[in-house]
Design a protein around this motif. Sequence first.
Motif, PDB file in Angstrom:
ATOM      1  N   ILE A  93      18.341 -27.289  29.406  1.00 50.99           N
ATOM      2  CA  ILE A  93      16.905 -27.424  29.640  1.00 50.99           C
ATOM      3  C   ILE A  93      16.371 -28.663  28.942  1.00 50.99           C
ATOM      4  CG2 ILE A  93      14.662 -26.383  29.099  1.00 50.99           C
ATOM      5  CD1 ILE A  93      15.994 -23.660  29.646  1.00 50.99           C
ATOM      6  N   GLU A  94      16.760 -28.859  27.696  1.00 52.83           N
ATOM      7  CA  GLU A  94      16.287 -30.031  26.957  1.00 52.83           C
ATOM      8  C   GLU A  94      16.721 -31.327  27.628  1.00 52.83           C
ATOM      9  OE1 GLU A  94      15.914 -28.501  22.374  1.00 52.83           O
ATOM     10  OE2 GLU A  94      17.927 -28.747  23.184  1.00 52.83           O
ATOM     11  N   ALA A  95      17.908 -31.300  28.235  1.00 54.38           N
ATOM     12  CA  ALA A  95      18.392 -32.493  28.939  1.00 54.38           C
ATOM     13  C   ALA A  95      17.679 -32.702  30.270  1.00 54.38           C
ATOM     14  CB  ALA A  95      19.899 -32.388  29.164  1.00 54.38           C
ATOM     15  N   GLY A  96      17.089 -31.622  30.810  1.00 54.62           N
ATOM     16  CA  GLY A  96      16.511 -31.700  32.143  1.00 54.62           C
ATOM     17  C   GLY A  96      15.026 -31.998  32.189  1.00 54.62           C
ATOM     18  N   VAL A  97      14.375 -32.032  31.013  1.00 54.74           N
ATOM     19  CA  VAL A  97      12.940 -32.307  30.965  1.00 54.74           C
ATOM     20  C   VAL A  97      12.653 -33.339  29.874  1.00 54.74           C
ATOM     21  CG1 VAL A  97      12.279 -30.027  31.837  1.00 54.74           C
ATOM     22  CG2 VAL A  97      12.522 -30.384  29.363  1.00 54.74           C
ATOM     23  N   THR A  98      11.448 -33.840  29.865  1.00 54.01           N
ATOM     24  CA  THR A  98      11.060 -34.818  28.837  1.00 54.01           C
ATOM     25  C   THR A  98      10.158 -34.204  27.771  1.00 54.01           C
ATOM     26  OG1 THR A  98       9.147 -35.569  30.121  1.00 54.01           O
ATOM     27  CG2 THR A  98      11.239 -36.701  30.499  1.00 54.01           C
ATOM     28  N   ILE A  99       9.701 -32.969  27.992  1.00 53.78           N
ATOM     29  CA  ILE A  99       8.851 -32.302  27.003  1.00 53.78           C
ATOM     30  C   ILE A  99       9.720 -31.453  26.083  1.00 53.78           C
ATOM     31  CG2 ILE A  99       6.783 -32.323  28.443  1.00 53.78           C
ATOM     32  CD1 ILE A  99       7.374 -29.445  29.245  1.00 53.78           C
ATOM     33  N   PRO A 100       9.261 -31.185  24.856  1.00 50.06           N
ATOM     34  CA  PRO A 100      10.100 -30.458  23.905  1.00 50.06           C
ATOM     35  C   PRO A 100      10.196 -28.970  24.207  1.00 50.06           C
ATOM     36  CG  PRO A 100       7.997 -31.010  22.905  1.00 50.06           C
ATOM     37  CD  PRO A 100       8.025 -31.704  24.248  1.00 50.06           C
ATOM     38  N   LEU A 101      11.268 -28.380  23.711  1.00 49.58           N
ATOM     39  CA  LEU A 101      11.500 -26.938  23.783  1.00 49.58           C
ATOM     40  C   LEU A 101      11.370 -26.366  22.376  1.00 49.58           C
ATOM     41  CD1 LEU A 101      12.586 -24.309  25.202  1.00 49.58           C
ATOM     42  CD2 LEU A 101      14.874 -25.099  24.539  1.00 49.58           C
ATOM     43  N   LEU A 102      10.568 -25.330  22.231  1.00 51.48           N
ATOM     44  CA  LEU A 102      10.445 -24.639  20.953  1.00 51.48           C
ATOM     45  C   LEU A 102      11.499 -23.533  20.918  1.00 51.48           C
ATOM     46  CD1 LEU A 102       9.008 -24.088  18.268  1.00 51.48           C
ATOM     47  CD2 LEU A 102       7.348 -22.690  19.531  1.00 51.48           C
ATOM     48  N   HIS A 103      12.598 -23.763  20.204  1.00 56.19           N
ATOM     49  CA  HIS A 103      13.747 -22.855  20.197  1.00 56.19           C
ATOM     50  C   HIS A 103      13.423 -21.605  19.384  1.00 56.19           C
ATOM     51  CE1 HIS A 103      17.847 -21.385  19.808  1.00 56.19           C
ATOM     52  NE2 HIS A 103      18.264 -22.341  20.623  1.00 56.19           N
ATOM     53  N   ILE A 104      13.760 -20.444  19.928  1.00 54.02           N
ATOM     54  CA  ILE A 104      13.403 -19.179  19.300  1.00 54.02           C
ATOM     55  C   ILE A 104      14.075 -18.962  17.947  1.00 54.02           C
ATOM     56  CG2 ILE A 104      15.238 -17.803  20.384  1.00 54.02           C
ATOM     57  CD1 ILE A 104      13.087 -15.610  20.846  1.00 54.02           C
ATOM     58  N   ALA A 105      15.262 -19.539  17.754  1.00 55.57           N
ATOM     59  CA  ALA A 105      15.965 -19.343  16.487  1.00 55.57           C
ATOM     60  C   ALA A 105      15.310 -20.089  15.338  1.00 55.57           C
ATOM     61  CB  ALA A 105      17.428 -19.784  16.624  1.00 55.57           C
ATOM     62  N   GLY A 109      14.658 -18.462  11.825  1.00 59.15           N
ATOM     63  CA  GLY A 109      15.404 -18.946  10.668  1.00 59.15           C
ATOM     64  C   GLY A 109      14.491 -19.388   9.547  1.00 59.15           C
ATOM     65  N   ALA A 110      13.406 -20.065   9.883  1.00 64.66           N
ATOM     66  CA  ALA A 110      12.467 -20.541   8.867  1.00 64.66           C
ATOM     67  C   ALA A 110      11.824 -19.376   8.122  1.00 64.66           C
ATOM     68  CB  ALA A 110      11.395 -21.415   9.513  1.00 64.66           C
ATOM     69  N   PHE A 142      20.132 -23.281   9.037  1.00 61.86           N
ATOM     70  CA  PHE A 142      19.435 -22.533   7.995  1.00 61.86           C
ATOM     71  C   PHE A 142      20.373 -21.965   6.935  1.00 61.86           C
ATOM     72  CE2 PHE A 142      16.859 -22.472  11.844  1.00 61.86           C
ATOM     73  CZ  PHE A 142      15.653 -22.968  11.363  1.00 61.86           C
ATOM     74  N   GLY A 143      21.668 -22.191   7.082  1.00 61.22           N
ATOM     75  CA  GLY A 143      22.622 -21.761   6.075  1.00 61.22           C
ATOM     76  C   GLY A 143      22.757 -20.262   5.945  1.00 61.22           C
ATOM     77  N   LEU A 144      22.522 -19.531   7.026  1.00 65.10           N
ATOM     78  CA  LEU A 144      22.574 -18.081   6.987  1.00 65.10           C
ATOM     79  C   LEU A 144      23.969 -17.562   7.320  1.00 65.10           C
ATOM     80  CD1 LEU A 144      19.236 -17.310   8.850  1.00 65.10           C
ATOM     81  CD2 LEU A 144      19.613 -17.433   6.385  1.00 65.10           C
ATOM     82  N   GLU A 145      24.303 -16.440   6.741  1.00 64.35           N
ATOM     83  CA  GLU A 145      25.502 -15.696   7.130  1.00 64.35           C
ATOM     84  C   GLU A 145      25.047 -14.577   8.051  1.00 64.35           C
ATOM     85  OE1 GLU A 145      29.080 -12.925   5.250  1.00 64.35           O
ATOM     86  OE2 GLU A 145      27.695 -13.980   3.910  1.00 64.35           O
ATOM     87  N   THR A 216      11.824 -11.495  16.600  1.00 64.21           N
ATOM     88  CA  THR A 216      11.825 -12.830  17.192  1.00 64.21           C
ATOM     89  C   THR A 216      10.693 -13.025  18.199  1.00 64.21           C
ATOM     90  OG1 THR A 216      13.450 -12.090  18.835  1.00 64.21           O
ATOM     91  CG2 THR A 216      14.304 -13.177  16.864  1.00 64.21           C
ATOM     92  N   THR A 217      10.299 -11.969  18.878  1.00 67.31           N
ATOM     93  CA  THR A 217       9.208 -12.100  19.845  1.00 67.31           C
ATOM     94  C   THR A 217       7.927 -12.553  19.156  1.00 67.31           C
ATOM     95  OG1 THR A 217      10.180 -10.323  21.172  1.00 67.31           O
ATOM     96  CG2 THR A 217       7.883 -10.894  21.627  1.00 67.31           C
ATOM     97  N   THR A 218       7.552 -11.845  18.102  1.00 65.49           N
ATOM     98  CA  THR A 218       6.325 -12.168  17.385  1.00 65.49           C
ATOM     99  C   THR A 218       6.417 -13.536  16.715  1.00 65.49           C
ATOM    100  OG1 THR A 218       5.838  -9.828  17.015  1.00 65.49           O
ATOM    101  CG2 THR A 218       4.775 -11.430  15.537  1.00 65.49           C
ATOM    102  N   LEU A 219       7.533 -13.809  16.056  1.00 65.98           N
ATOM    103  CA  LEU A 219       7.694 -15.096  15.368  1.00 65.98           C
ATOM    104  C   LEU A 219       7.631 -16.261  16.351  1.00 65.98           C
ATOM    105  CD1 LEU A 219      10.525 -14.043  12.910  1.00 65.98           C
ATOM    106  CD2 LEU A 219       8.201 -14.717  12.252  1.00 65.98           C
ATOM    107  N   HIS A 220       8.283 -16.107  17.504  1.00 62.93           N
ATOM    108  CA  HIS A 220       8.313 -17.180  18.501  1.00 62.93           C
ATOM    109  C   HIS A 220       6.927 -17.387  19.119  1.00 62.93           C
ATOM    110  CE1 HIS A 220      10.728 -18.951  22.125  1.00 62.93           C
ATOM    111  NE2 HIS A 220      10.425 -19.884  21.254  1.00 62.93           N
TER     112      HIS A 220
END
Length: 232
Positions: A93-105, A109-110, A142-145, A216-220
């Motif tokens: 998707i990121e390769a197919g458009v010029t606008i940014p994607l807000l990744h759910i992870a 992670g933050a 994010f250095g998570l296990e 993830t739904t709420t955070l995203h």
Amino acid sequence: MRLIGLIGGLSWESTAEYYRIINRGAQVRLGGVHSARSLIYSFDFGEIEALQKAGDWDAASALMVDAAQRLERGGADFLVICSNTMHRMAPAIEAGVTIPLLHIADPTGAAIVARKFKRIGLLGTAFTMEQPFYRSRLEARFGLEVLVPDDAGRAAVHRIIYEELVKGVVRDESRAVYRTVIRQLIDAGAEAIILGCTEIMLLVGDADSTVPLFDTTTLHAEAALGRALGDI
């Protein structure tokens, strides 16, 4: 206010939650009768689910890229995929458009790092739990296990998502199954749990776990509103 492009219908049950969270948040932040500017491309999830089951990720990716391009042509300033599993296609998707994607992870992670957790249990579809596209981003950025349930736990979590939650079916016995899987992850050392499928928040909440849950739904959705309002 930036225009949010939502790739939804993955399933519509969770897309409705995105829409509710984003617009309720806009009303709280802006007051009055304000709501968020957004476009939604909503799939027929039956078509997507069939491709997932067949393992035809190339065809699914082509559909996702087409949806992203339609939203971009419609004027969206950035994209939000209303699904954890379908972030498997994020690079395409990121390769197919010029606008940014807000990744759910990323907001997930933050939020985890802000709470200083390191060992995290992950619940989601079998694709999300077993394939590297999601876990590897959390680990590398994010250095998570990341811990996942055992074979039986993964099968049960996946089955309940596809047979019940995507249809809006919420059963007490399924909540009990999730509680058991969560407890097993905690026993294995998980300090917190990611609800890594956007429908899981329909079934379990904080009362179902002795450690913090990261939905993830709420955070995203909250991160999408923040970007629309210029926070990020």
